[in-house]
Design an enzyme around this catalytic site. Structure first.
Site, PDB file in Angstrom:
ATOM      1  N   LYS A 133       4.116   6.453  -4.264  1.00 45.85           N
ATOM      2  CA  LYS A 133       4.300   5.100  -3.726  1.00 45.85           C
ATOM      3  C   LYS A 133       4.581   5.158  -2.224  1.00 45.85           C
ATOM      4  O   LYS A 133       4.061   4.337  -1.453  1.00 45.85           O
ATOM      5  CB  LYS A 133       5.445   4.413  -4.461  1.00 45.85           C
TER       6      LYS A 133
ATOM      7  N   GLU B 252       9.583   1.864 -13.265  1.00 47.84           N
ATOM      8  CA  GLU B 252      10.470   1.341 -12.236  1.00 47.84           C
ATOM      9  C   GLU B 252       9.664   0.343 -11.409  1.00 47.84           C
ATOM     10  O   GLU B 252       8.618   0.703 -10.869  1.00 47.84           O
ATOM     11  CB  GLU B 252      10.981   2.483 -11.352  1.00 47.84           C
TER      12      GLU B 252
ATOM     13  N   ARG C 262       2.133  15.566 -16.656  1.00 46.16           N
ATOM     14  CA  ARG C 262       1.587  14.443 -15.888  1.00 46.16           C
ATOM     15  C   ARG C 262       0.072  14.558 -15.786  1.00 46.16           C
ATOM     16  O   ARG C 262      -0.491  15.638 -15.886  1.00 46.16           O
ATOM     17  CB  ARG C 262       2.161  14.441 -14.463  1.00 46.16           C
TER      18      ARG C 262
END
Length: 784
Positions: free
Chosen positions: A505, A280, A495
């Site tokens: 972020k 994204e 992950r």
């Protein structure tokens, strides 16, 4: 008498006499060690064995909070803490839990109290490590770095006894290789290991890697050998279906159309493996994305397939052009070239047409519940769930034409996801221009709707995503089958996270906004742009991802394991130079020439075939201030009264004659004489130096956070911003570097001898180079 008693006590604890005497010179350490020993004797009621004594010394020398001394001594004396890893964990625990009282249950769990590691477990862990490196071991034999095997075994068995692991490694290596031969006793150096032998060894390793990778892909065998980069596929990746055999995957939904759709899929792809990396574009990629990039591109590459770079650009509010550019740059920096760069927005027309079709089939409806009503799981059914299809079609068209305000209407799909979430949203209203489609759309699809359909359009064979998307697998299969389009297979993997880091972020934006870091590429962060700026080579990041491997479980690694991969690469690729960070002026009063001499310095001292660079050697040189002491402590081997040192690469030894001090008593310069190194006794040490140097700025980095898990409220109650390490950046404004680096460009890398690996920062400008310390030469043993 008291000193003699303490000396006797300290040696009885297992310290050498020299170490005991050094300890006595430190009154605070001596007092704490005596107190620890006294308390331990009271607990034991007998003499202290040396293994316990060494742990007590480690405790006394490293414990800062003396209130915890009795607590920790009781665990050591009772053998509940009996290894160095346990002690390190205990010290870390009390450091991060300064407030009383300590939760003993939590403490014991974190320190491995009561954990028993059996010899059988050690044997299995060592055997697995040896199998992973077997081809390289067979080539390098006893020149192989056995520490790597021990480190991998320790990573699996955190609380195992180090000596037992070492003994097991020695035994199994001996069993594999047999006794050492004459060639094994040769010094590992390119001068003694001929280039031909080296090339043959390298070729054998590469051939083994290719063969093993092929076996893994074709036969599904376990990849126990060491392969190059992410071709070291193991764990879940070995269960993957072959292209066109999606239906063999557990949980895959087969419909009457499935086999015909798969047949058409194979006709289009020719049976080729197809993956995609779908970021994204609302932030900079981080170390976790490096694993995703390596896995997606690497899996395709290992199977002669292709990988798309597809931007999930469905939320124009958060997307910026700089993020698209940075993501492309980072993928290329890691060494990968996408088969094609695509965007979810490429398919907006098709996605809208499919949404209309979904409504026609009675599988989607327009809903007017607000965002807060849609949050959470196991929510009540929407009151508009059963509205007529014709009505939803009209309302959806009205949404597209901008007749609803944001949040007033959504299109929802009629399904319940694996985690209990009911009727996920497919489209929402957003009056934000899109960077590619402009004002054409005011409704945008969601991830849950877009992702699987874009995978279908691009005929992806393996949709690889992280574990948190597992709950979306049911909607992934449902939506493709609801529309009767080709359905790929979604595979989830764990992950990759790092301790002492944040990668969110939102949180990085907070760090930037508060001035804790400069920007997304601040070298203290673990974004890929930050790691590049700090000087991490892309090969090192790829190697790190390969070592981590592909598993279902989330992996949280220590930063020093990534740094070890960086050192492995830079040791072979970063040419040497000399630099002095805190300088001391040295005047050679009997310099052996009328003008400066030109000294030839090897770019790589271990392999002089890689060339040389030239540096001047003049009557005035500069050395590190720490390389001189007027009153040295025992064991100091560098420049002091009556203790000469050699100057690296010059062939000269200098000896102190006079110390020049300023008005404040601070040493300003030294006067020395020099002699040829072969004209007398060999000095105890050789130090680096610079002469006629460049003045540069050097930035030294430490961890940005103090605790392993800065986002964990139990570990850092005040939040991650309260956990900042105020000493994470130290700037040396007037460092001196030899002139061989004068033409260096941003991102050029060097090893400054005895100091570490450094990279040229983009802030450099004409007349002033700026260097970032990438990593030290060795891992700091003081870090816990």
């Amino acid at each position: 008498m008291a000193a003699l008693d303490s000396l006797s006590l300290f040696t009885s604890l297992g310290l050498s006499e020299q170490k005991a005497r050094e300890t006595l010179k430190n009154s605070a350490l001596s007092a704490q060690l005596r107190e620890a020993a006294t308390q331990a004797q009271q607990t034991l009621g007998s003499t202290i064995d040396k293994a316990t004594g060494i742990l007590l010394y480690g405790l006394a020398s490293r414990l800062r909070d003396t209130r915890r001394l009795s607590f920790l001594v009781s665990y050591i004396a009772s053998k509940k803490i009996h290894t160095e890893p346990q002690l390190s964990a205990a010290l870390e625990y009390v450091r991060s839990h300064p407030l009383d009282p300590i939760d003993t249950v939590d403490f014991e769990r974190e320190c491995g109290v009561g954990v028993i590691v059996t010899p059988e477990q050690i044997e299995e862990a060592v055997e697995a490590a040896i199998n992973r490196h077997r081809p390289q071991l067979l080539v390098e034999r006893y020149h192989f770095n056995m520490g790597l095997l021990m480190g991998e075994a320790r990573a699996v068995l955190k609380w195992a006894d180090g000596k037992m692991i070492k003994n097991e490694v020695d035994m199994q290596v001996l069993h594999l290789l047999g006794p050492k031969m004459e060639a094994d006793l040769e010094k590992k150096d390119p001068k003694t290991l001929s280039k031909r032998k080296f090339d043959v060894a390298k070729a054998r390793l590469e051939e083994t890697d290719r063969r093993t990778a092929k076996d893994v892909m074709e036969n599904g065998e376990t990849a126990d050998q060491t392969l190059s980069l992410i071709e070291q596929l193991r764990g879940e990746a070995l269960k993957f279906h072959k292209p066109g055999e999606n239906y063999k995957t557990p949980g895959y939904v087969v419909t009457p159309h499935t086999m015909n759709l798969l047949k058409q899929h194979l006709e289009i792809t020719g049976g080729q493996v197809r993956t995609r990396f779908p970021p994204e574009p609302n932030g900079i990629l981080h170390i976790g994305h490096a694993k995703a990039i390596n896995f997606n591109f690497g899996y395709a590459k290992a199977n002669n397939g292709i990988c798309f770079l597809r931007f999930d650009d469905t939320n124009p509010e958060k997307e910026e052009a700089k993020f698209f550019t940075a993501i492309c740059d980072m993928v290329a920096w890691l060494g990968y070239t996408p088969y094609k760069v695509t965007y979810a927005s490429d398919y907006f027309d098709q996605l809208y047409a499919w949404a209309v079709e979904l409504i026609r089939r009675g599988l989607a409806y327009v809903c007017h519940q607000r965002g807060e009503e849609l949050k959470g799981h196991n929510t009540l059914p929407s009151p508009w769930r059963d509205r007529p299809m014709e009505e939803s079609l009209l309302l959806f068209e009205a949404m597209r034409k901008g007749k609803f305000s944001e949040g007033e209407a959504t299109l929802r799909m009629k399904l319940v996801m694996e985690d209990g979430k009911m009727d996920p949203v497919a489209y929402r209203v957003k009056y934000t221009p899109h960077h590619r489609t402009g004002d054409k759309w005011c409704i945008y699809p969601t991830y849950d709707y877009t992702h699987c359909l874009c995978d279908s359009i691009e005929h992806i064979t393996h949709s690889l995503c992280t574990k948190e998307f597992q709950a979306r697998r049911s909607s992934y299969f449902w939506l493709c089958n609801a529309l009767d389009v080709y359905c790929p297979v979604q595979w989830e993997y764990g992950r990759l996270n790092l301790h002492y880091a944040v990668v969110s972020k939102r949180k990085i934006l907070q760090l930037v906004a508060t001035g804790a870091v400069r920007d997304w590429d601040d070298p203290r962060l673990f974004t890929l742009t930050a790691l590049r700026r700090r000087g991490f080579p892309p090969e090192a990041i790829n190697n790190f991802c390969a070592r981590v491997g592909v598993t279902v479980a989330q992996t949280t690694m220590e930063p020093h394991l990534l740094e070890a991969c960086v050192r492995d690469v830079l040791n072979d690729t970063a040419p040497r130079a000399m630099a002095v960070l805190e300088s001391l002026r040295v005047i050679i009063t009997n310099f052996p020439a009328a003008k400066s001499l030109d000294i030839q310095v090897p770019n790589f001292p271990a392999d002089e075939t890689k060339g040389f660079h030239q540096v001047p050697f003049a009557p005035i040189v500069f050395i590190e201030r720490t390389d001189f002491k007027e009153e040295p402590e025992p064991g100091f081997k560098r420049l002091a009264w009556g203790q000469p040192v050699g100057l690296r690469h010059t062939g000269y030894v200098i000896e102190l004659q006079h110390v020049v001090k300023g008005p404040s008593g601070c040493v300003e310069s030294l006067e020395v004489t020099c002699r040829r190194a072969d004209a007398g006794e060999k000095p105890k040490a050789f130090i680096h130096w610079v002469s006629q140097p460049l003045m540069c700025e050097v930035r030294l980095y430490e961890r940005l956070f103090q605790h392993k898990n800065p986002e964990d409220p139990t570990e850092v109650p005040g939040g991650f911003l309260s956990d900042l390490n105020l000493a994470s950046l130290h700037v040396v404004d007037a460092a001196l570097v030899d002139c061989s680096v004068a033409l260096a460009k941003p991102f050029d890398k060097f090893q400054f001898e005895r100091l570490g690996y450094f990279s040229v920062d983009p802030d450099s400008h004409q007349g002033k180079l700026v260097f970032n310390r990438t990593v030290t030469l060795k891992e700091d043993p003081g870090k816990v």
